[in-house]
Design a protein around this motif. Structure first.
Motif, PDB file in Angstrom:
ATOM      1  N   VAL A   1     -14.420  34.334   6.623  1.00 31.56           N
ATOM      2  CA  VAL A   1     -14.947  34.981   5.414  1.00 31.56           C
ATOM      3  C   VAL A   1     -13.782  35.457   4.559  1.00 31.56           C
ATOM      4  CG1 VAL A   1     -17.036  35.741   6.615  1.00 31.56           C
ATOM      5  CG2 VAL A   1     -15.068  37.262   6.479  1.00 31.56           C
ATOM      6  N   ALA A   2     -14.065  35.704   3.277  1.00 29.07           N
ATOM      7  CA  ALA A   2     -13.046  36.213   2.357  1.00 29.07           C
ATOM      8  C   ALA A   2     -13.729  36.991   1.246  1.00 29.07           C
ATOM      9  CB  ALA A   2     -12.220  35.070   1.774  1.00 29.07           C
ATOM     10  N   GLY A   3     -13.203  38.178   0.962  1.00 29.70           N
ATOM     11  CA  GLY A   3     -13.728  38.977  -0.137  1.00 29.70           C
ATOM     12  C   GLY A   3     -15.050  39.652   0.162  1.00 29.70           C
ATOM     13  N   ARG A   4     -15.405  39.800   1.429  1.00 30.60           N
ATOM     14  CA  ARG A   4     -16.683  40.417   1.788  1.00 30.60           C
ATOM     15  C   ARG A   4     -16.493  41.911   2.040  1.00 30.60           C
ATOM     16  NH1 ARG A   4     -20.314  37.860   6.524  1.00 30.60           N
ATOM     17  NH2 ARG A   4     -20.180  36.144   5.028  1.00 30.60           N
ATOM     18  N   LYS A   5     -17.378  42.708   1.496  1.00 28.84           N
ATOM     19  CA  LYS A   5     -17.301  44.160   1.670  1.00 28.84           C
ATOM     20  C   LYS A   5     -17.712  44.527   3.090  1.00 28.84           C
ATOM     21  CE  LYS A   5     -16.887  47.905  -1.166  1.00 28.84           C
ATOM     22  NZ  LYS A   5     -15.844  48.126  -2.179  1.00 28.84           N
ATOM     23  N   ASP A   6     -16.912  45.368   3.742  1.00 25.48           N
ATOM     24  CA  ASP A   6     -17.212  45.812   5.103  1.00 25.48           C
ATOM     25  C   ASP A   6     -16.763  47.265   5.233  1.00 25.48           C
ATOM     26  OD1 ASP A   6     -17.264  46.343   7.877  1.00 25.48           O
ATOM     27  OD2 ASP A   6     -17.008  44.220   8.351  1.00 25.48           O
ATOM     28  N   PRO A   7     -17.658  48.226   4.940  1.00 25.61           N
ATOM     29  CA  PRO A   7     -17.278  49.646   4.973  1.00 25.61           C
ATOM     30  C   PRO A   7     -16.797  50.117   6.341  1.00 25.61           C
ATOM     31  CG  PRO A   7     -19.364  49.342   3.809  1.00 25.61           C
ATOM     32  CD  PRO A   7     -19.037  48.034   4.466  1.00 25.61           C
ATOM     33  N   VAL A   8     -17.339  49.541   7.421  1.00 30.14           N
ATOM     34  CA  VAL A   8     -16.913  49.957   8.765  1.00 30.14           C
ATOM     35  C   VAL A   8     -15.440  49.602   8.983  1.00 30.14           C
ATOM     36  CG1 VAL A   8     -17.241  49.602  11.235  1.00 30.14           C
ATOM     37  CG2 VAL A   8     -19.226  49.806   9.737  1.00 30.14           C
ATOM     38  N   LEU A   9     -15.074  48.358   8.707  1.00 32.38           N
ATOM     39  CA  LEU A   9     -13.680  47.963   8.844  1.00 32.38           C
ATOM     40  C   LEU A   9     -12.805  48.701   7.836  1.00 32.38           C
ATOM     41  CD1 LEU A   9     -13.669  44.111   9.550  1.00 32.38           C
ATOM     42  CD2 LEU A   9     -13.003  45.965  11.077  1.00 32.38           C
ATOM     43  N   GLY A  10     -13.370  49.013   6.663  1.00 29.12           N
ATOM     44  CA  GLY A  10     -12.627  49.780   5.673  1.00 29.12           C
ATOM     45  C   GLY A  10     -12.241  51.150   6.204  1.00 29.12           C
ATOM     46  N   HIS A  11     -13.185  51.804   6.872  1.00 29.86           N
ATOM     47  CA  HIS A  11     -12.910  53.122   7.456  1.00 29.86           C
ATOM     48  C   HIS A  11     -11.882  53.013   8.579  1.00 29.86           C
ATOM     49  CE1 HIS A  11     -13.598  57.181   8.937  1.00 29.86           C
ATOM     50  NE2 HIS A  11     -13.780  56.679  10.142  1.00 29.86           N
ATOM     51  N   LEU A  12     -12.050  52.029   9.465  1.00 34.60           N
ATOM     52  CA  LEU A  12     -11.109  51.846  10.569  1.00 34.60           C
ATOM     53  C   LEU A  12      -9.714  51.505  10.048  1.00 34.60           C
ATOM     54  CD1 LEU A  12     -13.401  49.822  13.018  1.00 34.60           C
ATOM     55  CD2 LEU A  12     -12.639  52.192  13.289  1.00 34.60           C
ATOM     56  N   ALA A  13      -9.656  50.757   8.935  1.00 34.66           N
ATOM     57  CA  ALA A  13      -8.362  50.401   8.349  1.00 34.66           C
ATOM     58  C   ALA A  13      -7.628  51.634   7.829  1.00 34.66           C
ATOM     59  CB  ALA A  13      -8.553  49.386   7.226  1.00 34.66           C
ATOM     60  N   GLN A  14      -8.369  52.595   7.275  1.00 35.60           N
ATOM     61  CA  GLN A  14      -7.738  53.829   6.812  1.00 35.60           C
ATOM     62  C   GLN A  14      -7.111  54.585   7.985  1.00 35.60           C
ATOM     63  OE1 GLN A  14      -7.363  54.872   3.686  1.00 35.60           O
ATOM     64  NE2 GLN A  14      -8.509  53.193   2.756  1.00 35.60           N
ATOM     65  N   VAL A  15      -7.839  54.640   9.099  1.00 40.13           N
ATOM     66  CA  VAL A  15      -7.304  55.289  10.303  1.00 40.13           C
ATOM     67  C   VAL A  15      -6.073  54.540  10.802  1.00 40.13           C
ATOM     68  CG1 VAL A  15      -7.806  55.902  12.703  1.00 40.13           C
ATOM     69  CG2 VAL A  15      -9.585  56.159  10.949  1.00 40.13           C
ATOM     70  N   LEU A  16      -6.153  53.215  10.783  1.00 40.34           N
ATOM     71  CA  LEU A  16      -5.044  52.394  11.260  1.00 40.34           C
ATOM     72  C   LEU A  16      -3.825  52.542  10.362  1.00 40.34           C
ATOM     73  CD1 LEU A  16      -3.969  50.410  13.268  1.00 40.34           C
ATOM     74  CD2 LEU A  16      -5.179  48.574  12.080  1.00 40.34           C
ATOM     75  N   ALA A  17      -4.033  52.654   9.056  1.00 44.12           N
ATOM     76  CA  ALA A  17      -2.912  52.836   8.132  1.00 44.12           C
ATOM     77  C   ALA A  17      -2.164  54.122   8.445  1.00 44.12           C
ATOM     78  CB  ALA A  17      -3.418  52.841   6.688  1.00 44.12           C
ATOM     79  N   LEU A  18      -2.893  55.202   8.699  1.00 42.60           N
ATOM     80  CA  LEU A  18      -2.259  56.469   9.062  1.00 42.60           C
ATOM     81  C   LEU A  18      -1.510  56.348  10.393  1.00 42.60           C
ATOM     82  CD1 LEU A  18      -5.146  58.939   8.126  1.00 42.60           C
ATOM     83  CD2 LEU A  18      -3.014  58.573   6.873  1.00 42.60           C
ATOM     84  N   THR A  19      -2.103  55.604  11.333  1.00 37.90           N
ATOM     85  CA  THR A  19      -1.474  55.414  12.638  1.00 37.90           C
ATOM     86  C   THR A  19      -0.173  54.635  12.513  1.00 37.90           C
ATOM     87  OG1 THR A  19      -3.658  55.400  13.692  1.00 37.90           O
ATOM     88  CG2 THR A  19      -1.832  54.511  14.966  1.00 37.90           C
ATOM     89  N   LEU A  20      -0.168  53.594  11.683  1.00 39.63           N
ATOM     90  CA  LEU A  20       1.037  52.795  11.492  1.00 39.63           C
ATOM     91  C   LEU A  20       2.143  53.599  10.818  1.00 39.63           C
ATOM     92  CD1 LEU A  20      -0.544  49.403  10.379  1.00 39.63           C
ATOM     93  CD2 LEU A  20       0.824  49.784  12.427  1.00 39.63           C
ATOM     94  N   ASN A  21       1.750  54.513   9.944  1.00 42.16           N
ATOM     95  CA  ASN A  21       2.741  55.333   9.244  1.00 42.16           C
ATOM     96  C   ASN A  21       3.357  56.396  10.153  1.00 42.16           C
ATOM     97  OD1 ASN A  21       2.498  53.987   6.811  1.00 42.16           O
ATOM     98  ND2 ASN A  21       0.882  55.321   6.054  1.00 42.16           N
ATOM     99  N   ALA A  22       2.706  56.692  11.275  1.00 41.50           N
ATOM    100  CA  ALA A  22       3.210  57.715  12.205  1.00 41.50           C
ATOM    101  C   ALA A  22       3.106  57.195  13.633  1.00 41.50           C
ATOM    102  CB  ALA A  22       2.431  59.016  12.035  1.00 41.50           C
TER     103      ALA A  22
END
Length: 304
Positions: A138-159
């Motif tokens: 898939v490409a360009g599909r909205k996925d709020p669950v993965l969007g939320h997990l990605a925000q958590v992962l971004a913070l984890t990668l930064n620290a």
């Protein structure tokens, strides 16, 4: 014509990262490799267009989650080019077995998760399927669950230095489970998916979690001791305790900290270290989130 050839050769000669992006165009380029999971944060310097070309391989699957709106991507598929718009929380899913050709149009900020083929195959087996991993591209599909997990992962990668290995591993399993639920081929579910841990399994899992004061025991170790796969173990543990292993362990650490705060004269830093927190800041932050007030304030209230 000569200029076009020269430009193409120059582009090809420029160093690229493991996902085919030009390294020189990346403003942020973070990676965390846990074995069966690889996590990335890729953010461009500007809005230049750049090509990505990768031959098929046996690496597994890649999930990209956009952290911002405004990126477009032309992907070559089914003998034609198709343009996809990426808003925030939009995703793409790639099977590394397939050749990949794309043009990245404009700047982007992505968190990416690479799942090994072994992890996906084992997860399919656990669900009662054939173990043959079939996941929709898939490409360009909205996925709020993965969007939320990605925000958590971004913070984890930064620290990364502050992140618990147990938490990181659970995050990978959670993302992989969601990927199969949302984009995997429908498969027959095993009846035991609705069951929790046995009393013996629960006791063993909790014992192993508590045995490592720093929480570095892996889900793989605990699941193996319980004769379960990682993905099923996490589901069964949550079914039994209403908590993930990481949440349960944090709560036990805070329980221990409250006992020490109330019945000892140790400093906050000493108590935090004794309960498995990396430093006083980490201890204070976690205690405040779970209890609703800082540990020093709680101690004064409890000792009145």
């Amino acid at each position: 014509m000569f200029n076009d050839i020269h430009a193409s050769a120059a582009t090809a000669a420029r160093p690229k990262d493991s996902l085919g992006c030009l390294s020189s165009q990346l403003r942020q380029d973070l990676e965390l490799d846990t074995g069966e999971f690889k996590f990335y944060r890729k953010c461009t310097l500007g809005s230049d267009t750049s090509p990505v070309t990768m031959d098929g391989s046996g690496r597994g699957f890649l999930i990209g989650v956009s952290l911002q709106t405004g990126h477009r991507r032309r992907i070559y598929s089914q003998h034609r080019w198709v343009t996809h718009e990426f808003e925030r929380d939009c995703v793409y899913v790639r099977d590394f077995a397939d050749d990949y050709r794309a043009e990245l149009l404009g700047g982007f900020d992505f968190v990416l998760i690479e799942l090994s083929r072994n992890f996906v195959s084992d997860a399919c087996h656990e669900r009662g399927g054939s173990g043959l991993a079939r996941i929709a591209t898939v490409a360009g599909r909205k996925d709020p669950v993965l969007g939320h997990l990605a925000q958590v992962l971004a913070l984890t990668l930064n620290a990364q230095s502050e992140a618990s290995p147990l938490f990181i591993e659970q995050l990978g399993v959670t993302i992989g489970t969601h990927l199969l639920d949302r984009y995997g081929e429908a498969s027959r579910r095993s009846n035991r998916n609705n069951r929790g841990l046995s009393a013996l399994q629960e006791a063993r899992a909790k014992e192993m979690l508590l045995a490592r004061s720093q929480g570095n025991v892996s889900i793989e170790e605990i699941a193996s001791a319980c004769n379960l796969s990682r993905s099923y173990f996490i589901q069964a543990f949550r079914e039994t305790t209403q908590r993930t292993p990481h949440q349960w362990l944090l709560e036990r650490r805070i329980d221990q900290a409250r006992e020490l705060l109330k019945h000892s004269n140790h400093s906050l830093s000493e108590i935090g270290m004794a309960c498995g927190f990396s430093d006083q800041s980490h201890f204070t932050r976690t205690f405040s989130q779970l209890v609703g007030m800082p540990p020093g304030h709680w101690r004064r209230e409890a000792c009145r």
